[in-house]
Design an enzyme around this catalytic site. Structure first.
Site, PDB file in Angstrom:
ATOM      1  N   GLN A  86       0.810  -1.217   0.000  1.00  0.00           N
ATOM      2  CA  GLN A  86       0.000   0.000   0.000  1.00  0.00           C
ATOM      3  C   GLN A  86       0.837   1.257   0.000  1.00  0.00           C
ATOM      4  O   GLN A  86       2.040   1.240   0.254  1.00  0.00           O
ATOM      5  CB  GLN A  86      -0.888   0.013   1.248  1.00  0.00           C
ATOM      6  CG  GLN A  86      -0.105  -0.072   2.552  1.00  0.00           C
ATOM      7  CD  GLN A  86      -1.022  -0.073   3.776  1.00  0.00           C
ATOM      8  OE1 GLN A  86      -1.085   0.905   4.488  1.00  0.00           O
ATOM      9  NE2 GLN A  86      -1.728  -1.171   3.997  1.00  0.00           N
ATOM     10  N   HIS A 132       0.012   5.786   0.809  1.00  0.00           N
ATOM     11  CA  HIS A 132      -0.964   6.768   1.267  1.00  0.00           C
ATOM     12  C   HIS A 132      -0.793   8.060   0.479  1.00  0.00           C
ATOM     13  O   HIS A 132       0.320   8.417   0.095  1.00  0.00           O
ATOM     14  CB  HIS A 132      -0.792   7.013   2.764  1.00  0.00           C
ATOM     15  CG  HIS A 132      -0.819   5.742   3.548  1.00  0.00           C
ATOM     16  ND1 HIS A 132      -1.943   4.972   3.673  1.00  0.00           N
ATOM     17  CD2 HIS A 132       0.166   5.073   4.195  1.00  0.00           C
ATOM     18  CE1 HIS A 132      -1.649   3.889   4.386  1.00  0.00           C
ATOM     19  NE2 HIS A 132      -0.376   3.926   4.719  1.00  0.00           N
ATOM     20  N   GLU A 178       2.961   8.113   8.306  1.00  0.00           N
ATOM     21  CA  GLU A 178       2.936   7.241   9.483  1.00  0.00           C
ATOM     22  C   GLU A 178       4.338   6.913   9.983  1.00  0.00           C
ATOM     23  O   GLU A 178       5.286   6.792   9.215  1.00  0.00           O
ATOM     24  CB  GLU A 178       2.099   5.969   9.232  1.00  0.00           C
ATOM     25  CG  GLU A 178       2.517   5.131   8.045  1.00  0.00           C
ATOM     26  CD  GLU A 178       1.441   4.096   7.658  1.00  0.00           C
ATOM     27  OE1 GLU A 178       0.247   4.320   7.860  1.00  0.00           O
ATOM     28  OE2 GLU A 178       1.832   3.057   7.128  1.00  0.00           O
ATOM     29  N   HIS A 219       4.701   0.431   0.687  1.00  0.00           N
ATOM     30  CA  HIS A 219       5.153  -0.359   1.837  1.00  0.00           C
ATOM     31  C   HIS A 219       4.204  -1.516   2.117  1.00  0.00           C
ATOM     32  O   HIS A 219       3.048  -1.513   1.692  1.00  0.00           O
ATOM     33  CB  HIS A 219       5.294   0.512   3.093  1.00  0.00           C
ATOM     34  CG  HIS A 219       4.027   1.214   3.505  1.00  0.00           C
ATOM     35  ND1 HIS A 219       3.515   2.271   2.804  1.00  0.00           N
ATOM     36  CD2 HIS A 219       3.180   1.000   4.537  1.00  0.00           C
ATOM     37  CE1 HIS A 219       2.407   2.688   3.392  1.00  0.00           C
ATOM     38  NE2 HIS A 219       2.161   1.934   4.439  1.00  0.00           N
ATOM     39  N   ARG A 249      -4.254   0.398  -2.305  1.00  0.00           N
ATOM     40  CA  ARG A 249      -3.627  -0.924  -2.264  1.00  0.00           C
ATOM     41  C   ARG A 249      -3.276  -1.417  -3.659  1.00  0.00           C
ATOM     42  O   ARG A 249      -4.004  -1.181  -4.607  1.00  0.00           O
ATOM     43  CB  ARG A 249      -4.551  -1.927  -1.588  1.00  0.00           C
ATOM     44  CG  ARG A 249      -4.900  -1.542  -0.167  1.00  0.00           C
ATOM     45  CD  ARG A 249      -5.781  -2.591   0.513  1.00  0.00           C
ATOM     46  NE  ARG A 249      -6.276  -2.054   1.784  1.00  0.00           N
ATOM     47  CZ  ARG A 249      -7.366  -1.324   1.910  1.00  0.00           C
ATOM     48  NH1 ARG A 249      -8.111  -1.071   0.844  1.00  0.00           N
ATOM     49  NH2 ARG A 249      -7.730  -0.847   3.086  1.00  0.00           N
TER      50      ARG A 249
HETATM   51 ZN    ZN Z   1       0.471   2.228   5.665  1.00  0.00          ZN
END
Ligand code: ZN
Length: 406
Positions: free
Chosen positions: A94, A96, A131, A261, A280
């Protein structure tokens, strides 16, 4: 201040033992326990022990809970979300979106009339999702495109003739353009081609490992594990393009917008901007949207060092220096006996803070003298109005993370 109970998300990839053992519950648990959320995300807000949940607590009194500065910068919402992640199986491949891509994508899907909970929705809110993941156990990750020169050597070592066209493509253009071409081709190959290319590649990996070649052994073992879990999935091949990273407890990784990642295995604590926007590309039964993933992906090769945040240690606290404006996280070890580590620590920052206990037991005391005691897998909500607090270890070997707005 309030004692918070996190919400467990039972995704199928979750461990049945890690979270149960952390909180001292019977192990293995009846269902997988993949994530424990501490935050105010509408999908799973943390429960406030004295009643209600953190989302309504903040919405009812944003000024005192968040403070004027955070309210002004991020609106009447908690800017971050904290999770403990316990992966028994790999999570999806995935990335972001950036802040701009998320705002555009959310508007676009709203205009298309997609329901907020529609499975084919990519953008569940209008926010980006940088993140930070900090390993609690050994934690294995695929993240960021590896230096293509090294990937060429890896592909060459497999000696799989069917890979030659892609090897040639990347060797001829060992940069972001070559990576984009190979990745895009693999993810859009017809099933009939993938159906032989993946098994041929797995066979090549088995031969390399049987010869005892060590150089890419970790990468190839991950490839074989992914091939077993997701047969015929082009994400298995894509794993060969990414850095294969092994984190020891306390080591961290910062994943910014557009970085591809997949978290493979282990327990970690994760903090992110308060968003659920995931694009994804494979290794999941969930919704995959390859064209949208390709729009947001950053194909610039990165080294593991570039993904590793600097840390600053002050006494018992180790702060992970990440650039996202929404959050900063630190990890604190206290020792109730005071023999090996300090037994207390004080914090005096403004804005909303969450202290999540990873092991042992803590007591948090506010400036006005009222206190809250929390055990492993509980958290304490410290509103802006209570910003001066002291945390005491209520057991030996106490560990917690503190999340705040920098
Ligand atoms: Zn993630």
């Amino acid at each position: 201040m309030k004692l918070l109970a996190g919400v467990i998300r039972p995704y199928a990839w979750g461990s049945r033992t890690a979270l149960a053992e952390m909180r001292g519950a019977p192990s293995p648990s009846a269902h997988p326990e993949a994530e424990l959320w501490f935050g105010a995300h509408p999908a799973s807000p943390a429960t406030v022990e004295s009643g209600g949940d953190l989302l309504s607590l903040i919405e009812d009194d944003p000024e005192n809970q968040l403070g004027a500065d955070v309210l002004d910068r991020f609106g009447a919402r908690l800017p971050y979300l904290v999770k403990v992640l316990a992966a028994q199986e790999p999570l999806s491949l995935q990335a972001h979106p950036s802040a701009e891509q998320a705002a555009d994508g959310f508007d676009r899907e709203n205009a298309e009339g997609l329901r907020f909970d529609a499975p084919e929705r990519n953008y569940r809110d209008g926010w980006h999702k940088p993140e930070l993941v900090v390993a609690l156990t050994e934690f294995d990750v695929l993240a960021g495109f590896r230096d293509p020169h090294v990937t060429v050597e890896l592909l060459r070592s497999l000696q799989v003739p069917a890979l030659d066209p892609y090897l040639g493509l990347l060797a001829g253009q060992p940069d972001d353009t070559g990576l984009r071409a190979v990745f895009t081709t693999w993810l859009t190959l017809p099933d009939s081609v993938i159906g032989t290319l993946v098994p041929d590649t797995l066979d090549g990996a088995v031969r390399v490992l049987e010869r005892g070649e060590q150089r890419f052994a970790l990468e190839l073992r991950s490839l074989l594990e992914l091939g077993e879990a997701y047969p015929g999935d082009p994400g298995v091949l894509a794993s060969l393009l990414l850095n294969r990273i092994h984190l020891n407890p306390g080591e961290a990784l910062y994943v910014s917008a557009g970085k591809l990642h997949a978290y493979l295995q282990g327990t970690a604590v994760e903090v992110m901007a308060n968003s659920d926007n995931v694009l994804r590309g494979g290794l999941t039964p969930k919704h995959i949207d390859v064209p949208e993933l390709l729009r947001v992906l950053d194909f610039t090769p990165v080294s593991v060092d570039e993904l590793t945040p600097e840390t600053q240690s002050v006494g018992a606290e180790r702060v992970y220096m990440t650039p996202a404006p929404e959050f900063r996280m630190s990890r604190v070890h206290l020792d109730g006996t005071g023999m090996h580590q300090p037994s207390s620590i004080s914090f005096g920052v403004s804005g909303p803070q969450i202290v999540a206990v990873l092991s042992g037991r803590i007591t948090v005391t506010a400036g006005d003298g009222h206190d809250v005691t929390a055990s492993a897998c509980d958290a304490v909500w410290i509103p802006d109005a209570d910003s001066d607090v002291v945390v005491h270890a209520a057991s030996s070997n106490t560990e917690f993370v503190r999340v705040f707005v920098p």
